[in-house]
Every structure is written in C-alpha cells, then in structure tokens.
Design a protein around this motif. Structure first.
Motif, PDB file in Angstrom:
ATOM      1  N   VAL A 114       1.093  -1.280  -0.093  1.00  0.00           N
ATOM      2  CA  VAL A 114       0.058   0.195  -0.190  1.00  0.00           C
ATOM      3  C   VAL A 114       0.868   1.324   0.073  1.00  0.00           C
ATOM      4  CG1 VAL A 114      -1.593   1.340   1.287  1.00  0.00           C
ATOM      5  CG2 VAL A 114      -1.974  -0.943   1.081  1.00  0.00           C
ATOM      6  N   PHE A 115       2.138   1.348   0.754  1.00  0.00           N
ATOM      7  CA  PHE A 115       2.713   2.502   0.883  1.00  0.00           C
ATOM      8  C   PHE A 115       3.667   2.600  -0.492  1.00  0.00           C
ATOM      9  CE2 PHE A 115       2.362   0.804   5.291  1.00  0.00           C
ATOM     10  CZ  PHE A 115       1.701   1.837   5.756  1.00  0.00           C
ATOM     11  N   ILE A 116       3.694   1.415  -1.323  1.00  0.00           N
ATOM     12  CA  ILE A 116       4.394   1.747  -2.492  1.00  0.00           C
ATOM     13  C   ILE A 116       3.594   1.984  -3.645  1.00  0.00           C
ATOM     14  CG2 ILE A 116       5.977   0.496  -4.151  1.00  0.00           C
ATOM     15  CD1 ILE A 116       6.730  -1.425  -1.751  1.00  0.00           C
ATOM     16  N   LEU A 117       2.342   1.256  -3.799  1.00  0.00           N
ATOM     17  CA  LEU A 117       1.486   1.360  -4.935  1.00  0.00           C
ATOM     18  C   LEU A 117       0.314   2.081  -4.654  1.00  0.00           C
ATOM     19  CD1 LEU A 117       1.522  -2.430  -6.310  1.00  0.00           C
ATOM     20  CD2 LEU A 117       2.955  -0.316  -7.018  1.00  0.00           C
ATOM     21  N   GLY A 118       0.163   2.543  -3.375  1.00  0.00           N
ATOM     22  CA  GLY A 118      -1.161   3.379  -3.036  1.00  0.00           C
ATOM     23  C   GLY A 118      -1.212   4.953  -3.532  1.00  0.00           C
ATOM     24  N   ARG A 119      -2.256   5.474  -3.421  1.00  0.00           N
ATOM     25  CA  ARG A 119      -2.531   7.046  -3.662  1.00  0.00           C
ATOM     26  C   ARG A 119      -3.072   7.712  -2.305  1.00  0.00           C
ATOM     27  NH1 ARG A 119      -5.479   6.425  -9.495  1.00  0.00           N
ATOM     28  NH2 ARG A 119      -3.734   5.185 -10.625  1.00  0.00           N
ATOM     29  N   ASP A 120      -2.518   9.013  -2.391  1.00  0.00           N
ATOM     30  CA  ASP A 120      -3.001   9.714  -1.061  1.00  0.00           C
ATOM     31  C   ASP A 120      -4.330  10.173  -1.356  1.00  0.00           C
ATOM     32  OD1 ASP A 120      -3.301  11.223   0.983  1.00  0.00           O
ATOM     33  OD2 ASP A 120      -1.229  11.836   1.136  1.00  0.00           O
ATOM     34  N   ILE A 121      -5.394   9.807  -0.847  1.00  0.00           N
ATOM     35  CA  ILE A 121      -6.727  10.118  -0.949  1.00  0.00           C
ATOM     36  C   ILE A 121      -7.242  10.726   0.555  1.00  0.00           C
ATOM     37  CG2 ILE A 121      -9.153   9.766  -1.712  1.00  0.00           C
ATOM     38  CD1 ILE A 121      -8.111   7.692  -3.484  1.00  0.00           C
ATOM     39  N   ARG A 122      -7.441  12.045   0.361  1.00  0.00           N
ATOM     40  CA  ARG A 122      -8.077  12.750   1.787  1.00  0.00           C
ATOM     41  C   ARG A 122      -6.945  12.329   2.863  1.00  0.00           C
ATOM     42  NH1 ARG A 122     -14.546  11.291   2.469  1.00  0.00           N
ATOM     43  NH2 ARG A 122     -15.209  12.100   0.462  1.00  0.00           N
ATOM     44  N   GLY A 123      -5.794  12.450   2.639  1.00  0.00           N
ATOM     45  CA  GLY A 123      -4.792  12.386   3.666  1.00  0.00           C
ATOM     46  C   GLY A 123      -4.261  10.726   4.135  1.00  0.00           C
ATOM     47  N   SER A 124      -4.767   9.987   3.300  1.00  0.00           N
ATOM     48  CA  SER A 124      -4.587   8.564   3.874  1.00  0.00           C
ATOM     49  C   SER A 124      -4.392   7.692   2.507  1.00  0.00           C
ATOM     50  CB  SER A 124      -5.742   7.894   4.475  1.00  0.00           C
ATOM     51  OG  SER A 124      -6.866   7.810   3.803  1.00  0.00           O
ATOM     52  N   SER A 125      -3.516   6.655   2.779  1.00  0.00           N
ATOM     53  CA  SER A 125      -3.249   5.899   1.518  1.00  0.00           C
ATOM     54  C   SER A 125      -3.807   4.451   1.936  1.00  0.00           C
ATOM     55  CB  SER A 125      -1.752   5.872   1.181  1.00  0.00           C
ATOM     56  OG  SER A 125      -1.620   5.021   0.233  1.00  0.00           O
ATOM     57  N   ARG A 126      -4.718   3.856   1.378  1.00  0.00           N
ATOM     58  CA  ARG A 126      -5.302   2.612   1.751  1.00  0.00           C
ATOM     59  C   ARG A 126      -5.573   1.610   0.915  1.00  0.00           C
ATOM     60  NH1 ARG A 126     -10.043   5.321   5.569  1.00  0.00           N
ATOM     61  NH2 ARG A 126      -8.654   6.841   6.773  1.00  0.00           N
ATOM     62  N   TRP A 127      -5.498   2.076  -0.683  1.00  0.00           N
ATOM     63  CA  TRP A 127      -5.762   1.059  -1.550  1.00  0.00           C
ATOM     64  C   TRP A 127      -4.620   0.838  -2.538  1.00  0.00           C
ATOM     65  CZ3 TRP A 127      -8.939   4.932   0.282  1.00  0.00           C
ATOM     66  CH2 TRP A 127     -10.371   4.490   0.825  1.00  0.00           C
ATOM     67  N   ILE A 128      -4.551  -0.396  -3.080  1.00  0.00           N
ATOM     68  CA  ILE A 128      -3.701  -0.617  -4.131  1.00  0.00           C
ATOM     69  C   ILE A 128      -4.110  -0.341  -5.456  1.00  0.00           C
ATOM     70  CG2 ILE A 128      -2.187  -2.281  -5.095  1.00  0.00           C
ATOM     71  CD1 ILE A 128      -1.658  -3.426  -2.427  1.00  0.00           C
ATOM     72  N   TYR A 129      -3.567   0.543  -6.181  1.00  0.00           N
ATOM     73  CA  TYR A 129      -4.323   0.612  -7.608  1.00  0.00           C
ATOM     74  C   TYR A 129      -3.365  -0.237  -8.657  1.00  0.00           C
ATOM     75  CZ  TYR A 129      -6.881   4.363  -5.660  1.00  0.00           C
ATOM     76  OH  TYR A 129      -7.945   4.836  -5.015  1.00  0.00           O
ATOM     77  N   ILE A 130      -3.963  -1.163  -9.589  1.00  0.00           N
ATOM     78  CA  ILE A 130      -3.404  -1.887 -10.799  1.00  0.00           C
ATOM     79  C   ILE A 130      -4.160  -1.336 -11.824  1.00  0.00           C
ATOM     80  CG2 ILE A 130      -2.821  -3.905 -11.662  1.00  0.00           C
ATOM     81  CD1 ILE A 130      -2.755  -5.116  -8.694  1.00  0.00           C
ATOM     82  N   GLY A 131      -3.592  -0.511 -12.510  1.00  0.00           N
ATOM     83  CA  GLY A 131      -4.341   0.065 -13.709  1.00  0.00           C
ATOM     84  C   GLY A 131      -5.694   0.830 -13.458  1.00  0.00           C
ATOM     85  N   SER A 132      -6.708   0.173 -13.875  1.00  0.00           N
ATOM     86  CA  SER A 132      -7.888   0.803 -13.447  1.00  0.00           C
ATOM     87  C   SER A 132      -8.570   0.140 -12.173  1.00  0.00           C
ATOM     88  CB  SER A 132      -9.246   0.793 -14.718  1.00  0.00           C
ATOM     89  OG  SER A 132      -9.181  -0.463 -14.973  1.00  0.00           O
ATOM     90  N   PHE A 133      -8.081  -1.023 -11.715  1.00  0.00           N
ATOM     91  CA  PHE A 133      -8.589  -1.860 -10.774  1.00  0.00           C
ATOM     92  C   PHE A 133      -7.953  -1.301  -9.423  1.00  0.00           C
ATOM     93  CE2 PHE A 133      -8.046  -5.553  -7.929  1.00  0.00           C
ATOM     94  CZ  PHE A 133      -9.339  -5.989  -7.683  1.00  0.00           C
ATOM     95  N   SER A 134      -8.695  -1.366  -8.458  1.00  0.00           N
ATOM     96  CA  SER A 134      -8.007  -0.985  -6.961  1.00  0.00           C
ATOM     97  C   SER A 134      -8.724  -1.592  -5.786  1.00  0.00           C
ATOM     98  CB  SER A 134      -8.529   0.479  -6.700  1.00  0.00           C
ATOM     99  OG  SER A 134      -9.602   0.732  -6.573  1.00  0.00           O
ATOM    100  N   PHE A 135      -7.992  -2.125  -4.842  1.00  0.00           N
ATOM    101  CA  PHE A 135      -8.697  -3.070  -3.662  1.00  0.00           C
ATOM    102  C   PHE A 135      -8.045  -2.537  -2.420  1.00  0.00           C
ATOM    103  CE2 PHE A 135      -5.240  -5.223  -5.016  1.00  0.00           C
ATOM    104  CZ  PHE A 135      -4.551  -5.775  -3.981  1.00  0.00           C
ATOM    105  N   GLN A 136      -8.481  -2.652  -1.073  1.00  0.00           N
ATOM    106  CA  GLN A 136      -8.120  -2.451  -0.089  1.00  0.00           C
ATOM    107  C   GLN A 136      -7.731  -3.333   0.779  1.00  0.00           C
ATOM    108  OE1 GLN A 136     -11.184   0.114   2.025  1.00  0.00           O
ATOM    109  NE2 GLN A 136      -9.751   0.624   4.008  1.00  0.00           N
ATOM    110  N   PRO A 137      -6.396  -3.640   0.740  1.00  0.00           N
ATOM    111  CA  PRO A 137      -5.906  -4.861   1.538  1.00  0.00           C
ATOM    112  C   PRO A 137      -6.342  -4.905   3.046  1.00  0.00           C
ATOM    113  CG  PRO A 137      -4.178  -3.907   0.247  1.00  0.00           C
ATOM    114  CD  PRO A 137      -5.385  -2.952   0.386  1.00  0.00           C
TER     115      PRO A 137
END
Length: 394
Positions: A114-137
């Motif tokens: 998550v800390f490598i592939l995640g994006r910062d949204i509203r001050g937190s990074s919780r999702w892994i993004y692979i292309g258009s697909f994302s999930f919350q580990p």
C-alpha cells in the motif's frame, strides 16, 4: 460463553478430506451440501444485502448524477462476493488452517505494498491501484487475521484458562497488521483488528487476571496513541464528539446532520426517497460511512429497529455456529467473523447516532465498497462452511 471443549485437536483430523475417505465420510459430505445448508444464515445475509442496495438507490439516485450508478455497481460486487463466498464455503475449512500463516503473510505483504502502490486520498493511502482496478488490503486482512488466530488457538487451553504468556504470540500476530494500518492512517480498521483479537480472547477461557492485564495495557497506550500516533484530523473528530456544538460547520458536520436525519425519521419515516437531509445534500458520504441516517430518515424508528435486529440475528448465527462447531479452529473462525460483523455495526451505528466519534467504519453489506462487500461475504462463506461441517467426527 466459553467455546466448548473438543475431544481431539484439529490436526488429528486434518487429512480426512485429503486421504482415506471411507464410504461413511463420503456420504456425510455429500449429504452436507444438500441437507446441512444454513438457510437462516443465508436468508439474513441476503436480506441485508437487498435492503442495502435499495437504500443505496435512495441515497444516490436523486440530485447526484455522479453517484447515480453506485447501487448498480454494488449489485455487481454482491454477485462477485456471492461467488467468492460459495467457493469459500465449498472448500473444507480445515484446509484454511493448513494455509493460515501463508494467508496472513500475504496480507502483511499487501499492507506493505500500500505504501508503494497506493495513492494519497483525503490524507490517507489505503488502496492498491493496478491500472483501473483498486482494492483495499486492510479489509481482507481482517479475515486473514481471524484465520491465523484460529490456527494458533485451535488446541484446547489448559483447564484453568490461558495465561498472559500464552497470548504473547497471538498478540504479536495482531499487532503487526494493526501498526501497518495505523500508518496508512486508518484508525477505524486498526480498532477492528484489535477488537477481533480481544473478542476471541474473551471466549477462549483466558484467565480473568490476564484479560484485565490486557485491557489495562490497552488503556495505558491511549496517551501514547494520542500524542504520537493519531493525526490532527483524527484528534479533531474526537474533540468534535466531546464538544459537538463547537464544530458543527467543520469536523462536526457529518455527525450533526446524521443525527438530524435520524430524528427526522420519527416513528415510521418520511417514506422511500423522501428524506430531506439526504435529498438536499446535507449528508456527506451517504453511500459509504453514513448509509444508516438515510435509511432511518426514510423508514423511521421502526425500520431502524428491524435493521438492527437483522444484524443481531446475523451475530447470533455466528455464536450458534461457534457453539456447535466440530473443532476449536472452526469455533474460533465463527467467533472471529461474528466479532467482525458486530464491531463494524457497533462503530458505524455509534458514530452516526452521536454515541461514538466518527472513525470511518462501514456498515456491513450496507455501505458501498467492493473490498468491504467481498470481505463480509467471504466471512459469511466461512460461517456457512463451519456450519455445514459442524457435526462430523464429534
């Protein structure tokens, strides 16, 4: 209640499915799929999911063009989750014990990613993004943690109960993902992970002294968490809870209008899609963290009590399954999934009614979200699995 004592540890029977299946065992497992299906568990889950979709339609279809298709996406996630739950239910749950630590390790790796592939949204990074697909580990980590704890705790404890030293390893198992989730930061999920561990400990004959020491240690950590772990916005949510009238236009906005919506519902509600707080856009995050105020305004106190009753019945099903499980591994699985549903509902309903601070915890099968829906339905699949196989080799 204490989980019943079993005559044999789980390892004594782990190879029943894999080797040497005799005619009686084959007959049992064939009969299980037909006659041991837990209809009560299935129906209450299906009813919650259907009502949740209807509520999402009310919450997002009027005056919200950007969210008008959310309820349709939720149906897709429920279909995918139903398939996943069926697969989870069909594989004898003892195989999950065999791979319990491997699943846990996979969850830890995903949390680190998550800390490598995640994006910062509203001050937190919780999702892994692979292309258009994302999930919350962190959502799936809840199930992985339950399975890992069940694998460690499946043996019967001593007659006088487990002592503090017996809980060091499961506490470390819980601490690792909890710390990683706090770093995202996600206080709500971190609380859920910790409370799953506490709930399981409360039902596996832990000595009262040891349990009190655990709770006391957690209480001593509160000042440390406040000073060094919690972010400023998380502290503001807590202060807004303690002084709700001081921050109505900022951090207290969500909880304030949630309470108004619930009060507007009265006894029988304003009617489907007629709630003013929702339709006039006063309720933010009405499809994720705040779906209950939408439901309460539409259907009133009577409808809300019925909804809470459905969650209560689902939790009762998990306790019933735990009490009739054929081994300790299955019993702890059932308790873990039941506690997962309970704490999610407890925190979500508590924060929207003003009883608890806003912590961003979803309402099971009611809030929109693919990872959340998949996690809950796979948890129900585990419950169904334990229920189907509950009487064999007792």
């Amino acid at each position: 209640m204490a989980i019943p004592k079993f005559e044999q540890p789980c390892e004594a029977r782990t190879n029943v499915m894999g080797r040497g299946l005799n005619t009686q065992a084959r007959a049992y497992f064939g009969d299980s799929a037909r006659n041991r299906f837990d209809w009560a568990l299935f129906l209450v889950t299906a009813l919650l999911a259907v009502v949740g979709v209807v509520n999402l339609y009310s919450a997002t279809s009027v005056a919200r063009a950007a969210l008008s298709e959310v309820y349709i996406q939720q149906v897709y996630w429920l279909m995918i989750g139903g398939i996943a739950a069926s697969v989870v239910a069909l594989i004898d749950y003892r195989h999950y014990e065999r791979f319990g630590y491997a699943l846990y390790g996979l969850g830890i790796v995903l949390l680190v990613l998550v800390f490598i592939l995640g994006r910062d949204i509203r001050g937190s990074s919780r999702w892994i993004y692979i292309g258009s697909f994302s999930f919350q580990p962190s959502e799936f980590m809840k199930l992985f943690l339950i399975i890992a704890l069940a694998k460690y705790l499946h043996n019967d404890p001593p007659s006088d109960g487990r002592q503090l030293r017996n809980l060091i390893f499961p506490a470390l198992i819980t601490a690792a993902p909890t710390i990683l989730v706090l770093k995202q930061p996600d206080l709500g999920t971190a609380l859920i992970l910790g409370l799953i561990f506490v709930s399981i400990c409360a039902l596996i004959r832990v000595q009262t002294k040891s349990l009190l020491l655990i709770l006391g240690g957690c209480a001593l950590l509160i000042p440390i968490l406040w000073s060094y772990v919690l972010k400023d916005y998380q502290k503001q949510r807590i202060t807004a809870f303690l002084n709700p009238e001081e921050n109505i236009l900022s951090t207290g906005w969500h909880a304030h209008h949630a309470r108004i919506a619930i009060g507007n519902g009265g006894w029988f509600g304003r009617g489907f899609m007629r709630g003013t707080q929702n339709q006039f856009l006063f309720l933010p995050d009405q499809h994720t963290d705040f779906p209950f105020p939408v439901f309460a305004e539409d259907w009133g106190f009577i409808g809300s009590i019925c909804l809470v009753g459905l969650y209560g019945f689902l939790i009762f099903c998990s306790i019933r399954i735990a009490s009739t499980a054929r081994d300790r591994f299955g019993a702890v699985i059932a308790v873990g999934v039941g506690s997962l549903v309970f704490w999610h509902a407890f925190f979500n309903l508590g924060m929207v009614t003003g009883v608890l601070p806003v912590v961003g915890v979803t309402l099971p099968l009611f809030s929109y979200g693919g990872s959340s829906v998949l996690t809950m339905l796979m948890g129900v699949g585990l419950l169904m699995n334990v229920s189907i196989h509950r009487s064999y080799a007792r």
